[in-house]
Design a protein around this motif. Sequence first.
Motif, PDB file in Angstrom:
ATOM      1  N   GLY A 103     -75.404  30.124 -40.276  1.00  0.00           N
ATOM      2  CA  GLY A 103     -76.716  29.518 -40.039  1.00  0.00           C
ATOM      3  C   GLY A 103     -77.274  29.915 -38.693  1.00  0.00           C
ATOM      4  N   ALA A 104     -78.353  29.257 -38.309  1.00  0.00           N
ATOM      5  CA  ALA A 104     -79.047  29.537 -37.049  1.00  0.00           C
ATOM      6  C   ALA A 104     -79.702  28.256 -36.564  1.00  0.00           C
ATOM      7  N   GLY A 105     -80.003  28.233 -35.273  1.00  0.00           N
ATOM      8  CA  GLY A 105     -80.631  27.045 -34.700  1.00  0.00           C
ATOM      9  C   GLY A 105     -81.259  27.337 -33.357  1.00  0.00           C
ATOM     10  N   ARG A 119     -77.284  22.288 -45.130  1.00  0.00           N
ATOM     11  CA  ARG A 119     -77.448  21.034 -44.389  1.00  0.00           C
ATOM     12  C   ARG A 119     -78.145  21.275 -43.059  1.00  0.00           C
ATOM     13  N   TRP A 120     -78.693  20.192 -42.544  1.00  0.00           N
ATOM     14  CA  TRP A 120     -79.345  20.171 -41.239  1.00  0.00           C
ATOM     15  C   TRP A 120     -78.432  19.430 -40.268  1.00  0.00           C
ATOM     16  N   LEU A 121     -78.155  20.033 -39.126  1.00  0.00           N
ATOM     17  CA  LEU A 121     -77.286  19.448 -38.122  1.00  0.00           C
ATOM     18  C   LEU A 121     -78.069  19.185 -36.834  1.00  0.00           C
ATOM     19  N   ILE A 122     -77.732  18.087 -36.171  1.00  0.00           N
ATOM     20  CA  ILE A 122     -78.262  17.762 -34.853  1.00  0.00           C
ATOM     21  C   ILE A 122     -77.074  17.628 -33.909  1.00  0.00           C
ATOM     22  N   LEU A 123     -77.098  18.365 -32.792  1.00  0.00           N
ATOM     23  CA  LEU A 123     -75.981  18.373 -31.851  1.00  0.00           C
ATOM     24  C   LEU A 123     -76.473  17.976 -30.459  1.00  0.00           C
ATOM     25  N   VAL A 124     -75.724  17.113 -29.797  1.00  0.00           N
ATOM     26  CA  VAL A 124     -75.973  16.727 -28.409  1.00  0.00           C
ATOM     27  C   VAL A 124     -74.677  16.939 -27.645  1.00  0.00           C
ATOM     28  N   ASP A 125     -74.736  17.676 -26.521  1.00  0.00           N
ATOM     29  CA  ASP A 125     -73.518  17.914 -25.759  1.00  0.00           C
ATOM     30  C   ASP A 125     -73.827  17.928 -24.268  1.00  0.00           C
ATOM     31  N   SER A 126     -72.801  17.719 -23.478  1.00  0.00           N
ATOM     32  CA  SER A 126     -72.902  17.756 -22.016  1.00  0.00           C
ATOM     33  C   SER A 126     -71.600  18.306 -21.473  1.00  0.00           C
ATOM     34  N   GLY A 127     -71.696  19.056 -20.352  1.00  0.00           N
ATOM     35  CA  GLY A 127     -70.475  19.634 -19.805  1.00  0.00           C
ATOM     36  C   GLY A 127     -70.704  20.339 -18.496  1.00  0.00           C
ATOM     37  N   TYR A 128     -69.691  21.099 -18.086  1.00  0.00           N
ATOM     38  CA  TYR A 128     -69.667  21.782 -16.793  1.00  0.00           C
ATOM     39  C   TYR A 128     -69.486  23.275 -17.018  1.00  0.00           C
ATOM     40  N   SER A 129     -70.169  24.082 -16.194  1.00  0.00           N
ATOM     41  CA  SER A 129     -69.997  25.533 -16.207  1.00  0.00           C
ATOM     42  C   SER A 129     -69.905  26.034 -14.774  1.00  0.00           C
ATOM     43  N   PHE A 130     -69.110  27.091 -14.581  1.00  0.00           N
ATOM     44  CA  PHE A 130     -68.970  27.742 -13.273  1.00  0.00           C
ATOM     45  C   PHE A 130     -69.647  29.093 -13.338  1.00  0.00           C
ATOM     46  N   ARG A 131     -70.521  29.375 -12.378  1.00  0.00           N
ATOM     47  CA  ARG A 131     -71.220  30.667 -12.326  1.00  0.00           C
ATOM     48  C   ARG A 131     -70.508  31.595 -11.349  1.00  0.00           C
ATOM     49  N   PHE A 132     -70.350  32.843 -11.754  1.00  0.00           N
ATOM     50  CA  PHE A 132     -69.605  33.793 -10.941  1.00  0.00           C
ATOM     51  C   PHE A 132     -70.352  35.126 -10.858  1.00  0.00           C
ATOM     52  N   LEU A 144     -79.734  19.586 -26.214  1.00  0.00           N
ATOM     53  CA  LEU A 144     -80.035  19.078 -27.556  1.00  0.00           C
ATOM     54  C   LEU A 144     -80.276  20.283 -28.460  1.00  0.00           C
ATOM     55  N   SER A 145     -79.502  20.381 -29.543  1.00  0.00           N
ATOM     56  CA  SER A 145     -79.582  21.531 -30.449  1.00  0.00           C
ATOM     57  C   SER A 145     -79.807  21.048 -31.872  1.00  0.00           C
ATOM     58  N   SER A 146     -80.406  21.922 -32.667  1.00  0.00           N
ATOM     59  CA  SER A 146     -80.622  21.652 -34.078  1.00  0.00           C
ATOM     60  C   SER A 146     -80.392  22.949 -34.846  1.00  0.00           C
ATOM     61  N   ALA A 147     -79.727  22.839 -36.016  1.00  0.00           N
ATOM     62  CA  ALA A 147     -79.381  24.039 -36.762  1.00  0.00           C
ATOM     63  C   ALA A 147     -79.427  23.759 -38.260  1.00  0.00           C
ATOM     64  N   ILE A 148     -79.644  24.828 -39.024  1.00  0.00           N
ATOM     65  CA  ILE A 148     -79.564  24.806 -40.484  1.00  0.00           C
ATOM     66  C   ILE A 148     -78.370  25.672 -40.878  1.00  0.00           C
ATOM     67  N   LEU A 149     -77.428  25.097 -41.654  1.00  0.00           N
ATOM     68  CA  LEU A 149     -76.241  25.817 -42.087  1.00  0.00           C
ATOM     69  C   LEU A 149     -76.182  25.853 -43.615  1.00  0.00           C
ATOM     70  N   GLY A 150     -75.667  26.963 -44.133  1.00  0.00           N
ATOM     71  CA  GLY A 150     -75.416  27.094 -45.562  1.00  0.00           C
ATOM     72  C   GLY A 150     -73.966  27.473 -45.808  1.00  0.00           C
ATOM     73  N   PHE A 160     -68.678  18.835 -24.268  1.00  0.00           N
ATOM     74  CA  PHE A 160     -68.235  17.881 -25.285  1.00  0.00           C
ATOM     75  C   PHE A 160     -69.465  17.151 -25.818  1.00  0.00           C
ATOM     76  N   GLY A 161     -69.443  16.822 -27.123  1.00  0.00           N
ATOM     77  CA  GLY A 161     -70.614  16.157 -27.679  1.00  0.00           C
ATOM     78  C   GLY A 161     -70.388  15.640 -29.075  1.00  0.00           C
ATOM     79  N   LEU A 162     -71.505  15.322 -29.731  1.00  0.00           N
ATOM     80  CA  LEU A 162     -71.507  14.791 -31.094  1.00  0.00           C
ATOM     81  C   LEU A 162     -72.463  15.609 -31.945  1.00  0.00           C
ATOM     82  N   ASN A 163     -72.119  15.774 -33.229  1.00  0.00           N
ATOM     83  CA  ASN A 163     -73.062  16.361 -34.175  1.00  0.00           C
ATOM     84  C   ASN A 163     -73.252  15.393 -35.345  1.00  0.00           C
ATOM     85  N   ALA A 164     -74.494  15.248 -35.749  1.00  0.00           N
ATOM     86  CA  ALA A 164     -74.858  14.350 -36.844  1.00  0.00           C
ATOM     87  C   ALA A 164     -75.353  15.176 -38.022  1.00  0.00           C
TER      88      ALA A 164
END
Length: 314
Positions: free
Chosen positions: A249-251, A301-314, A272-278, A130-134
Amino acid sequence: MLAARDRGDEAAESAHAAAAVEAYKAYLREVPDAEDRLEVEATIRDLGGTPLTQFQLKSIPFPRADATPADREGAATTPAPAPAPPPVPVPDPAPVAPPPGAAAPESTSPPPPVPAEVTPLFRGRVGATFGLNAQPQIGTSRLDGAVQGFAMARLGVLLGARRRVYLGGAGLLAGAAETAKDKLALQMQAVMLDVEVLHPVGRARRLEIVTGGFLVGARETLRIRAEAQRPQCAAHSSGSLVSQRGGAGAGGRVGLHVLLGARKNHEIGVRLSSAILGFGQGTAAAGCEPPFSQLDVPRARWLILVDSGYSFRF
């Protein structure tokens, strides 16, 4: 060793780790030019051992170049000397008890080495973040969407000899909070293809630095609030949808993972992610400009994304 660790038997865990180190060393002595020698040496280090040097590897004898044929023939026909008899074991002297009142002597033997924690080789992982994008280029006077909250589901595989390359996909849903009922809401749905490289740090290997990139396929929508009046140039007459458009886009991203649990299969991460979208122009009613253009929502546009969460490895 992992089974002993799970049941809390430190003595058995240390014994199994030491036995594994000796087995790997014996393998390298027999096959000094093994193709997986670097991986085996890394495993020895993970278990708390020291890899063999070049001088400790098994050497293969060859006849000297300056030896004469007679010398070589004599060496071939001379029988090997009989092995020396094994040494007669000498029993250890009986320990001498200290006199009454004297302190027992301290042991001079060094403590057994503590093996490093070994990270199992998992095949994949699944998780949610879960996170926010600006989106700095979006104005906030007539719509909500410059900052959006999002939820993301992730699934992928871990590749490579050490399982340090992650290849997977993710689905993202993002939407803006309501600041005024008369403002349109900008929302985004996206599908992502992720490639990440995991860099373990520390002796315990419970921290990972993450670097990577991703490709994005996205869809943007403009929706009216529940009690707001519908715009005259809405291209869709059903529901609250006013207009929609697709884009791509890509980031890139960096992040940090913390591995928890006895087998290190529980992952807590922050990225912390950053991407350019068209995007395209979007849908519009006949004779009207697309609402995206009327609201000055940029197509690139230019996007900045910050997220945090949980993953299970199997």
